[in-house]
Design a protein around this motif. Structure first.
Motif, PDB file in Angstrom:
ATOM      1  N   PRO B  44       0.826  -1.209   0.000  1.00 18.00           N
ATOM      2  CA  PRO B  44       0.000   0.000   0.000  1.00 18.00           C
ATOM      3  C   PRO B  44       0.864   1.264   0.000  1.00 18.00           C
ATOM      4  CG  PRO B  44      -0.624  -1.532   1.767  1.00 18.00           C
ATOM      5  CD  PRO B  44       0.617  -2.044   1.167  1.00 18.00           C
ATOM      6  N   THR B  70       2.957 -16.010   0.953  1.00 18.08           N
ATOM      7  CA  THR B  70       2.575 -16.972   1.990  1.00 18.08           C
ATOM      8  C   THR B  70       1.058 -17.092   1.977  1.00 18.08           C
ATOM      9  OG1 THR B  70       2.794 -17.610   4.319  1.00 18.08           O
ATOM     10  CG2 THR B  70       2.461 -15.285   3.882  1.00 18.08           C
ATOM     11  N   ALA B  71       0.541 -18.248   2.414  1.00 18.87           N
ATOM     12  CA  ALA B  71      -0.907 -18.468   2.380  1.00 18.87           C
ATOM     13  C   ALA B  71      -1.337 -19.300   3.572  1.00 18.87           C
ATOM     14  CB  ALA B  71      -1.300 -19.180   1.090  1.00 18.87           C
ATOM     15  N   SER B  89      -6.332 -16.941   2.760  1.00 16.10           N
ATOM     16  CA  SER B  89      -5.772 -15.617   2.519  1.00 16.10           C
ATOM     17  C   SER B  89      -4.263 -15.694   2.568  1.00 16.10           C
ATOM     18  CB  SER B  89      -6.294 -14.624   3.547  1.00 16.10           C
ATOM     19  OG  SER B  89      -5.804 -14.985   4.818  1.00 16.10           O
ATOM     20  N   THR B  91      -0.362 -13.173   1.525  1.00 14.36           N
ATOM     21  CA  THR B  91       0.210 -11.961   0.945  1.00 14.36           C
ATOM     22  C   THR B  91       0.623 -12.249  -0.496  1.00 14.36           C
ATOM     23  OG1 THR B  91       2.375 -12.502   1.857  1.00 14.36           O
ATOM     24  CG2 THR B  91       1.015 -10.998   3.123  1.00 14.36           C
ATOM     25  N   ILE B  92       0.428 -11.231  -1.347  1.00 12.40           N
ATOM     26  CA  ILE B  92       0.743 -11.363  -2.769  1.00 12.40           C
ATOM     27  C   ILE B  92       1.811 -10.347  -3.130  1.00 12.40           C
ATOM     28  CG2 ILE B  92      -0.188 -11.048  -5.118  1.00 12.40           C
ATOM     29  CD1 ILE B  92      -2.588 -12.057  -2.509  1.00 12.40           C
ATOM     30  N   GLY B 105       3.093  -5.126  -2.215  1.00  9.45           N
ATOM     31  CA  GLY B 105       2.200  -6.282  -2.266  1.00  9.45           C
ATOM     32  C   GLY B 105       0.936  -6.046  -1.490  1.00  9.45           C
ATOM     33  N   MET B 106       0.079  -7.049  -1.485  1.00  7.81           N
ATOM     34  CA  MET B 106      -1.207  -6.909  -0.816  1.00  7.81           C
ATOM     35  C   MET B 106      -1.495  -8.100   0.065  1.00  7.81           C
ATOM     36  SD  MET B 106      -3.470  -5.204  -3.810  1.00  7.81           S
ATOM     37  CE  MET B 106      -4.928  -4.898  -2.858  1.00  7.81           C
ATOM     38  N   PHE B 107      -2.253  -7.807   1.118  1.00  2.00           N
ATOM     39  CA  PHE B 107      -2.792  -8.849   1.984  1.00  2.00           C
ATOM     40  C   PHE B 107      -4.236  -9.022   1.558  1.00  2.00           C
ATOM     41  CE2 PHE B 107      -5.423  -9.040   5.954  1.00  2.00           C
ATOM     42  CZ  PHE B 107      -5.287 -10.406   6.165  1.00  2.00           C
ATOM     43  N   HIS B 108      -4.602 -10.216   1.088  1.00  2.00           N
ATOM     44  CA  HIS B 108      -5.969 -10.403   0.586  1.00  2.00           C
ATOM     45  C   HIS B 108      -6.356 -11.879   0.597  1.00  2.00           C
ATOM     46  CE1 HIS B 108      -9.562  -8.916  -1.291  1.00  2.00           C
ATOM     47  NE2 HIS B 108      -9.034  -7.721  -1.461  1.00  2.00           N
ATOM     48  N   ARG B 109      -7.622 -12.118   0.226  1.00  2.00           N
ATOM     49  CA  ARG B 109      -8.072 -13.502   0.082  1.00  2.00           C
ATOM     50  C   ARG B 109      -7.455 -14.122  -1.174  1.00  2.00           C
ATOM     51  NH1 ARG B 109     -12.821 -10.941   2.107  1.00  2.00           N
ATOM     52  NH2 ARG B 109     -13.103 -10.075   0.036  1.00  2.00           N
ATOM     53  N   ILE B 139     -11.066  -1.953  -0.423  1.00  2.00           N
ATOM     54  CA  ILE B 139     -10.213  -3.130  -0.599  1.00  2.00           C
ATOM     55  C   ILE B 139     -11.073  -4.310  -1.083  1.00  2.00           C
ATOM     56  CG2 ILE B 139     -10.389  -3.894   1.830  1.00  2.00           C
ATOM     57  CD1 ILE B 139      -7.144  -3.981  -0.194  1.00  2.00           C
TER      58      ILE B 139
END
Lengths: 401, 148
Positions: B44, B70-71, B89, B91-92, B105-109, B139
């Motif tokens: 972000p 990681t997932a 979910s 991090t990408i 990167g993003m933290f998401h599903r 988001i």
């Protein structure tokens, strides 16, 4: 005794230590850790404090300053928890708070109160009563995330650990079965600890077959929800010499804070802890931690965390701590006993109190009063550590007898 | 025991950087800021560079695809209630090499199966954002990141 001017440099950190006084711990006390205590938070604090003062041979009137630590106010359910927990009776009091790392920040703060010459006798206390939160202590963590970018995804506290643990397993190819050995070791160690909540004999199979909470975290990978308090009395050298023949000296302290974002720090290796550890080791004059540390109390709210912390504290090569657990190196009768009192996994995890419990366990080992928990080898130097905030802060204390 | 429900409610400000980011999501764009001194890209986004401690210098658009760093698969909700179907979910990483551990990167599903989380095959996999038809500048405009 005063140390000459000395400048320490590590990475990005510059710490100048000059003319500091020697500081000793001369008393420690704690309550039993339990899933639910029917005492109020203040009563827990009193119990631990009185025990610590008794061992030190001091009364509260003798104390110059008070340091108190407690993690999120939301656990006990009272805001401004510092003054709620302890009526300082017109003595200078400071509350320290850095989440899970608070428990070791309490003696660090106590250390600089005395080392600076500001106070001669400090009562340092940590408390947490997690059982009061409803529907579950997990729920009060809803307000620790970024409210715009993270909370909408619905994270709970376990996610942080699961994401780290999975990255650690992936990066260093560590199987879950090997990580579970830490839980087995610590719960067995806790069986000999009179303060412990969850001591017992379990197997790797029990851990693997326990309920999956957030894959890869199973129920027995995690320390329990607990209530408890702990306290230590920290004094200057002349006071220590007057009150005890067996003071335990604070040889070094270190603490750091890294980026809170998951994309902003290494999830498989705790660099911030490496820096905090090097800060404390340097102060203690330790050059080869894995040879010079006799016993370790790394923070173990989850089994994999003990492994990561041993690695960042330079007590095991990166990704190899699990292998050393397997070989028995970290057993109570091993070369470098780790969490010989049972750690958070066995004794319990009342957040701030658990961190100070780590320091107290180490204090007992150095003093030789750990009873059945006493490690086999002679102990001269040890390290205790905690970890927290949004899981990117670390606090380290090196003690020596 | 006293039972009560806290009634504290908050109206958070998105601020200078996140507001632009959220408006970008409405247009199916992932926007980040960049520091010209150290070349670090922030997603972000940030208004100042944490490394150089100076304001960032401008905006860049990133692709809406990346690799999974990681997932996890969560069988408990934030209230510690049991979930039948896990929330997956992680991090990408939107930009950078395999070795980077600090990245935009993003933290998401993540839209994938529990098995792929368990055997770790999802970690390192290439994923792409699945956008909602109706986007409001949140988001949640991204449904999840799905394997390609």
């Amino acid at each position: 005794m005063e140390r000459s001017a000395n400048v320490y440099r590590y990475g990005l950190i510059h710490v100048e230590v000059r003319k500091v006084r020697k500081v000793a711990i001369i008393g420690a006390g704690m309550t039993k850790f339990a899933r639910r205590h029917f005492k109020t938070p203040q009563e827990l604090v009193q119990e631990a404090s009185i025990k610590a003062l008794e061992e030190a041979g001091l009364g509260y009137n003798d104390i110059d300053c008070v340091v108190i630590g407690s993690a999120p106010d939301a656990f006990d359910g009272v805001h401004q928890k510092g003054e709620y927990l302890f009526p300082a009776m017109n003595k200078p009091m400071t509350r320290v708070f850095i989440g899970g790392a608070t428990g070791v920040m309490v003696p660090i703060s106590g250390y600089y109160h005395v080392a600076s010459g500001m106070c001669d006798k400090v009562l340092a206390i940590a408390e947490e009563k997690m059982s009061q939160a409803r529907p579950h202590p997990q729920a009060v963590f809803r307000y620790i995330w970024d409210p715009i970018l993270e909370t909408p995804i619905g994270p709970n506290l376990l996610w942080i650990f699961a994401m780290e643990m999975h990255r650690y397993m992936y990066a260093y190819k560590v199987p879950k079965e090997d990580i579970a050995l830490v839980s087995v070791k610590n719960k067995a160690n806790a069986a000999d600890n009179p303060y412990a909540q969850l001591g017992g004999r379990i197997t790797v199979d029990d851990v693997i077959k326990s309920e999956v909470l957030v894959w890869p975290v199973n129920r027995l990978d995690v320390s329990p929800v607990s209530d408890g308090a702990a306290a230590v009395v920290m004094v200057s050298e002349d006071v220590a010499r007057r009150y005890t023949d067996t003071p335990v000296w604070v040889a070094g302290v270190g603490w750091t804070l890294d980026n809170t974002e998951w994309t902003g720090r290494d999830l498989s290796y705790n660099r911030y802890l490496e820096i905090a550890g090097r800060m404390a080791y340097k102060m203690a004059g330790i050059e080869r931690p894995n040879k010079e540390i006799d016993v370790a109390e790394p923070y173990d709210p989850f089994d994999y965390k003990e492994l990561m912390h041993l690695e960042a504290l330079q007590l095991a090569p990166k990704g190899k701590a699990a292998q050393l657990v397997k070989e028995g190196v970290f057993n109570r009768d091993g070369d470098l006993p780790s969490s010989p009192g049972g750690g958070l996994l066995g004794v319990g995890n009342p957040i701030a109190a658990a961190g100070l419990m780590k320091v107290i366990s180490l204090y007992w080992q150095l003093k030789g009063t750990a009873g059945k928990m006493q490690v086999k080898k002679p102990v001269y130097t040890g390290v205790a550590q905690a970890w927290g905030d949004l899981m990117q802060a670390s606090t380290v204390v090196v003690l020596r007898r | 025991m006293i039972r009560y429900v806290p009634k504290a409610k908050y109206s958070y400000s998105a601020g200078q950087a996140q507001s632009v980011f959220l408006n970008g999501l409405k247009e199916k764009k992932i926007l980040g800021t960049v520091c010209n001194k150290c070349k670090k890209v922030y997603v972000p986004p940030k208004m100042y560079c944490e490394e150089c401690f100076k304001p960032t210098d401008g905006w860049v658009e990133l692709k809406d695809e990346g690799i999974v760093h990681t997932a996890i698969a969560s069988f408990v909700s934030w209230t510690r209630d049991r979930l039948e179907e896990p929330i997956i979910s992680g991090t990408i990483k939107l930009y950078g090499s395999e070795r980077d551990y600090v990245f935009p990167g993003m933290f998401h599903r993540i839209c994938t199966t529990y098995d792929k989380v368990r055997d770790m095959s999802i970690i390192g996999a290439k994923v792409k954002a699945v956008w909602n038809e109706k986007r409001v500048g949140s988001i949640e405009d991204i449904q999840c990141f799905k394997e390609v």
